[in-house]
Design a protein around this motif. Structure first.
Motif, short mmCIF file in Angstrom:
data_model
loop_
_atom_site.label_atom_id
_atom_site.label_comp_id
_atom_site.label_asym_id
_atom_site.label_seq_id
_atom_site.Cartn_x
_atom_site.Cartn_y
_atom_site.Cartn_z
N GLY A 102 53.75 0.42 -25.72
CA GLY A 102 52.35 0.04 -25.83
C GLY A 102 52.12 -1.44 -25.63
N ASN A 103 51.08 -1.76 -24.90
CA ASN A 103 50.68 -3.15 -24.80
C ASN A 103 50.08 -3.57 -26.12
N TYR A 104 50.13 -4.86 -26.39
CA TYR A 104 49.59 -5.36 -27.64
C TYR A 104 48.73 -6.58 -27.36
N LEU A 105 47.61 -6.67 -28.06
CA LEU A 105 46.74 -7.85 -27.92
C LEU A 105 46.10 -8.18 -29.25
N ARG A 106 46.25 -9.43 -29.64
CA ARG A 106 45.51 -9.96 -30.80
C ARG A 106 44.79 -11.21 -30.29
N GLY A 107 43.52 -11.29 -30.47
CA GLY A 107 42.77 -12.43 -29.94
C GLY A 107 42.63 -12.34 -28.43
N LYS A 108 42.82 -13.46 -27.77
CA LYS A 108 42.66 -13.50 -26.31
C LYS A 108 44.01 -13.65 -25.62
N ALA A 109 44.18 -12.90 -24.55
CA ALA A 109 45.48 -12.87 -23.88
C ALA A 109 45.86 -14.22 -23.28
N ASP A 110 44.92 -14.92 -22.73
CA ASP A 110 45.25 -16.16 -22.01
C ASP A 110 44.95 -17.42 -22.81
N ALA A 111 44.76 -17.28 -24.09
CA ALA A 111 44.35 -18.42 -24.92
C ALA A 111 45.35 -19.57 -24.84
N TYR A 112 46.61 -19.24 -24.62
CA TYR A 112 47.63 -20.31 -24.57
C TYR A 112 47.28 -21.37 -23.52
N GLN A 113 46.60 -20.92 -22.46
CA GLN A 113 46.28 -21.85 -21.36
C GLN A 113 45.34 -22.97 -21.79
N THR A 114 44.55 -22.70 -22.82
CA THR A 114 43.56 -23.69 -23.26
C THR A 114 44.18 -24.75 -24.18
N ALA A 115 45.45 -24.55 -24.56
CA ALA A 115 46.08 -25.47 -25.52
C ALA A 115 46.49 -26.76 -24.81
N PRO A 116 46.53 -27.86 -25.57
CA PRO A 116 46.92 -29.14 -24.95
C PRO A 116 48.39 -29.18 -24.52
N VAL A 117 49.23 -28.42 -25.19
CA VAL A 117 50.64 -28.40 -24.80
C VAL A 117 51.01 -26.96 -24.45
N THR A 118 51.52 -26.75 -23.25
CA THR A 118 51.82 -25.37 -22.84
C THR A 118 53.23 -25.25 -22.27
N LEU A 119 53.70 -24.03 -22.28
CA LEU A 119 55.04 -23.73 -21.77
C LEU A 119 54.98 -22.39 -21.06
N GLU A 120 55.69 -22.29 -19.95
CA GLU A 120 55.84 -20.99 -19.31
C GLU A 120 57.28 -20.92 -18.82
N ALA A 121 58.01 -19.91 -19.25
CA ALA A 121 59.43 -19.86 -18.89
C ALA A 121 59.90 -18.42 -18.76
N ASN A 122 60.90 -18.23 -17.88
CA ASN A 122 61.49 -16.90 -17.66
C ASN A 122 62.91 -16.86 -18.22
N TYR A 123 63.24 -15.76 -18.82
CA TYR A 123 64.57 -15.60 -19.43
C TYR A 123 65.18 -14.29 -18.94
N THR A 124 66.47 -14.27 -18.72
CA THR A 124 67.10 -13.01 -18.33
C THR A 124 68.32 -12.70 -19.20
N ILE A 125 68.48 -11.42 -19.42
CA ILE A 125 69.64 -10.88 -20.15
C ILE A 125 70.34 -9.94 -19.18
#
Ligand code: MOS
Length: 745
Positions: free
Chosen positions: A160-183
């Protein structure tokens, strides 16, 4: 509980048997007339068998039969389930379902195409080498990286997908991070190979010695496959040489062996070889993840988005809780998660210790470290600024949470104040030194279980449960629980387990057995104590008229707590009442409180690493792991379990990776020489710290689980320490020297 014995730490009750060869694992059993099975694997990763030559094998010395899709005996429940896995495969068209030796269709490299039976293992092995197949070959798709875009949402709760609040809210923050991880793909690779010994003792009665984490689950799976009464299926798995999740279901080749044993009319043993351990009994799925995170200047999280895509088989979907931790771990108003599967020409994965949660924790806790660095905050301080005392996913309290104390005690033990905030700024004897930490979390369950307790007039106590001990020391923990309730000396307690003739127990997994079976043992022993108190308080007894809460039991003597002179020996009491045994069986499960609280075990891992800047070698020099697992019922085995998890975590962080040559869809390191696990020289002294505070809600012992949190988060702590040591962020496990070197030059 007897106060004086609260912190008693005992040795493993089966330790002596295990180190002297007295413990019998499934393959140790030999039955009269027994024959041996050897599997022949497909040489292609996708396609169909066009011809299969078995005559030479049939004619080889000692051969009793060669079974392929052309002559496989029927399995009456074939179209029901041969699985027994918790989720159950979603419906697929029949031709897309993998039913071993039922069709010429090939779903993965190494898929069994024949089972050869002979009077000795060596003869079966030789005959298997004579089976030759021709194929109509198609290109196998085995590389998840190339097919991430084909991810589909699986059915069921984990998907199941999960959402609390707004999905893209992180973009509005002054400090942001986007990173990919692999196992990468990891394989459980316990020392003990997988397999089964099947013996039809009658037309519809079956005796099985298996490598299963749940004898009752195997019993039900076989009863369903062969359309017989589960009571006619007897399964025995007293000892297991490591499970780690591979024994959480019944695998198709096990069912096939049972079918062939019936056809041939002899007991049959199958022990798969090491390379088959890579394809036939599951693995941790290759998983790619993206974390997007935003925080304000004060280090308060604004939003987190966590997406994971994992591989599964073409013929069956396997799902796990990879993104779950992100939903509730930190106080954050905007959280979204997404989970996808890509169906590849691969054998189906299964849970592997810590399962999806360990995969997810690596991404989330690496990202938390990256964010702390961006914010110029200490990683512990960043976590404390986003600490939550209640579960933000379900809006309800935690049954217990002592994570702050765990951060603090772990930090002290590792010497966190020695950490330099500036990455790459600490050197010692030519090595770069770094410190890292990470949080781990896993659900604390209370499943239904039964147990029987028998107290004899001679003062001895026997505890019975069908549960299998896959290695953590379940028998020892159950001994401690019984001892704490009844005060019977440890050496007078015997625990019988791992057999379907005993009271029903859930499958050993999910860190849930002390809570589940332990509660049943607690209840059965409490019932015995109540019976004794009743006898003791009768007229004429030295304890006449006393209430249960006034009495304690120590070393087989029942006494009044505040007046030690008032006492009666239990044996005497039983004999006076003409009782030779008090026998109580209890079914135990949680009540409505289970829905009112969120129940989790927490861990914090701290490591110091040394990175060689010339070779890229990473060594874990020190490790401290702290567990908030509620009350610790068996301190020594709990600490050992934590140490085992850390050893697995070192492998996950630095070496474990099953490598596929995608041209053939085949593993190239499917042996223990090339698939590296942590060995003694890789594992430093590990300090374990138990918070040891009882959870007031989960069960009468106050014990939460331990098995998964010992591993969950550890790889992230290592990656974070490597960053601190070198300034290089490695987001692809394992952190091998080549990756470190590439980043250093
Ligand atoms: Mo565990 S992965 O539930 O054996």
């Amino acid at each position: 509980m007897n106060k004086d014995t609260k912190n008693l730490s005992i040795d493993r009750i089966d330790g002596r048997l295990k180190v002297t060869g007295g413990a019998n694992y499934f393959a140790d059993f030999d039955l009269p007339g027994m024959a041996y099975c050897v599997l022949v694997g497909s040489e292609i990763g996708r396609g169909t068998i066009t011809g299969i030559e078995t005559k030479k094998a049939q004619g080889a010395p000692g051969v009793l039969g060669v079974f392929t899709h052309q002559n496989m005996p029927p399995i009456p429940g074939w179209d029901a389930s041969v699985g027994g896995e918790a989720d159950g495969p979603p419906p697929r068209p029949k031709e897309e379902q993998y039913r071993i030796l039922s069709s010429p269709k090939i779903f993965f490299d190494g898929q069994p195409i024949a089972i050869v039976v002979a009077d000795t293992f060596e003869r079966a092995t030789y005959a298997a080498s004579l089976v030759k197949a021709t194929y109509n070959k198609q290109t196998a798709r085995t590389d998840l990286q190339k097919h991430v875009a084909e991810g589909i949402a699986p059915k069921g709760e984990d998907g199941g997908n999960y959402l609390r609040g707004k999905a893209d809210a992180y973009q509005t923050a002054p400090v942001t991070l986007e990173a990919n991880y692999t196992i990468p793909i990891e394989v459980h690779n316990p020392m003990e190979l997988h397999g089964i010994l099947a013996h039809w003792t009658g037309a519809d009665t079956l005796m099985i010695y298996a490598k299963t984490q749940g004898v009752n689950a195997t019993q039900n799976a076989m009863a369903e496959a062969f359309k017989i009464d589960p009571r006619n299926v007897h399964v025995h798995t007293e000892f297991m040489g490591g499970g780690f999740g591979m024994g959480l279901r019944t695998w198709p080749q096990e069912t096939a062996v049972v079918a062939i044993a019936k056809k041939i009319g002899r007991p049959l043993k199958l022990v798969v070889n090491r390379s088959q351990m890579f394809t036939l009994v599951g693995h941790r799925p290759y998983t790619v993840q993206t974390i997007q995170m935003g925080a304000d200047k004060d280090g308060k999280l604004v939003g987190i988005a966590h997406a994971a895509t994992a591989e599964t088989a073409r013929y069956e979907d396997f799902t796990e809780a990879t993104v779950n931790m992100t939903k509730f771990m930190y106080a954050c108003p905007n959280v979204s998660t997404r989970y996808r599967l890509v169906r590849l020409d691969r054998s189906v994965p299964i849970w592997m210790r810590g399962p999806g949660e360990a995969t997810g924790a690596f991404a989330l806790e690496s990202a938390m470290d990256e964010m702390a660095h961006k914010l110029n905050l200490d990683p512990i301080e960043f976590r404390l600024r986003n600490y939550t005392e209640t579960d933000p996913e379900h809006n309800r309290p935690y049954s217990s949470k002592h994570l702050k104390e765990a951060y603090q005690r772990g930090a002290e033990a590792i010497g966190w104040t020695n950490r330099k905030a500036q990455p790459g700024s600490q050197r010692e004897g030519g090595w770069q030194i770094g410190y890292g930490m990470s949080t781990g979390v896993f659900s604390a369950f209370r499943w239904e279980a039964s147990a029987r307790a028998l107290l004899k007039a001679d003062g001895s106590l026997t505890i019975q449960s069908a549960v299998t001990d896959i290695g953590p020391g379940t028998g020892t923990a159950l001994t401690m629980i019984a001892h704490n309730v009844l005060g019977v000396p440890i050496n007078r307690i015997k625990v019988e387990y791992g057999d379907t003739s005993l009271p029903k127990a859930p499958t050993q997994g999910g860190s849930a057995i002390v809570s589940a079976v332990g509660s049943a043992v607690f209840d059965a022993c409490t019932a015995i104590k109540q019976a004794l108190v009743e006898l003791a308080s009768r007229d004429g007894s030295p304890l006449a008229g006393r209430q249960a809460d006034e009495l304690t039991m120590t070393d087989g003597v029942l006494s009044v707590e505040k007046e030690p002179a008032k006492k009666v020996a239990v044996g005497e009491l039983m004999r006076a009442n003409n009782l030779t045994v008090i026998d109580k069986t209890k079914d135990s499960k949680g009540g409505p409180e289970q829905a009112k609280y969120s129940m989790y075990s927490f861990s914090v891992h701290f490591v110091q690493v040394r990175v060689n800047p010339l070779t890229g070698v990473v060594r874990v020099a020190k490790a401290v792991s702290v567990a908030d697992s509620g009350r610790i019922v068996s301190p020594k085995t709990a600490a050992s379990q934590m140490i085992g998890g850390v050893a697995g975590g070192i492998g996950m962080a630095l070496m474990e990776e099953a490598v596929i040559d995608h041209r053939y869809g085949r593993f190239v390191n499917n042996n223990l020489a090339d698939y590296h696990v942590a060995v003694h020289a890789d594992v430093p002294a590990i300090e374990t710290i138990m918070i040891d505070k009882p959870d007031p809600i989960i069960n009468p012992m106050g014990a939460k689980g331990m098995g998964e949190i010992a591993l969950i988060g550890f790889a992230g702590a290592v990656a974070n320490a490597v960053f601190n040591a070198t300034g290089q962020r490695i987001r692809d496990l394992p952190i091998t020297p080549d990756k470190v070197m590439q980043k250093l030059v």
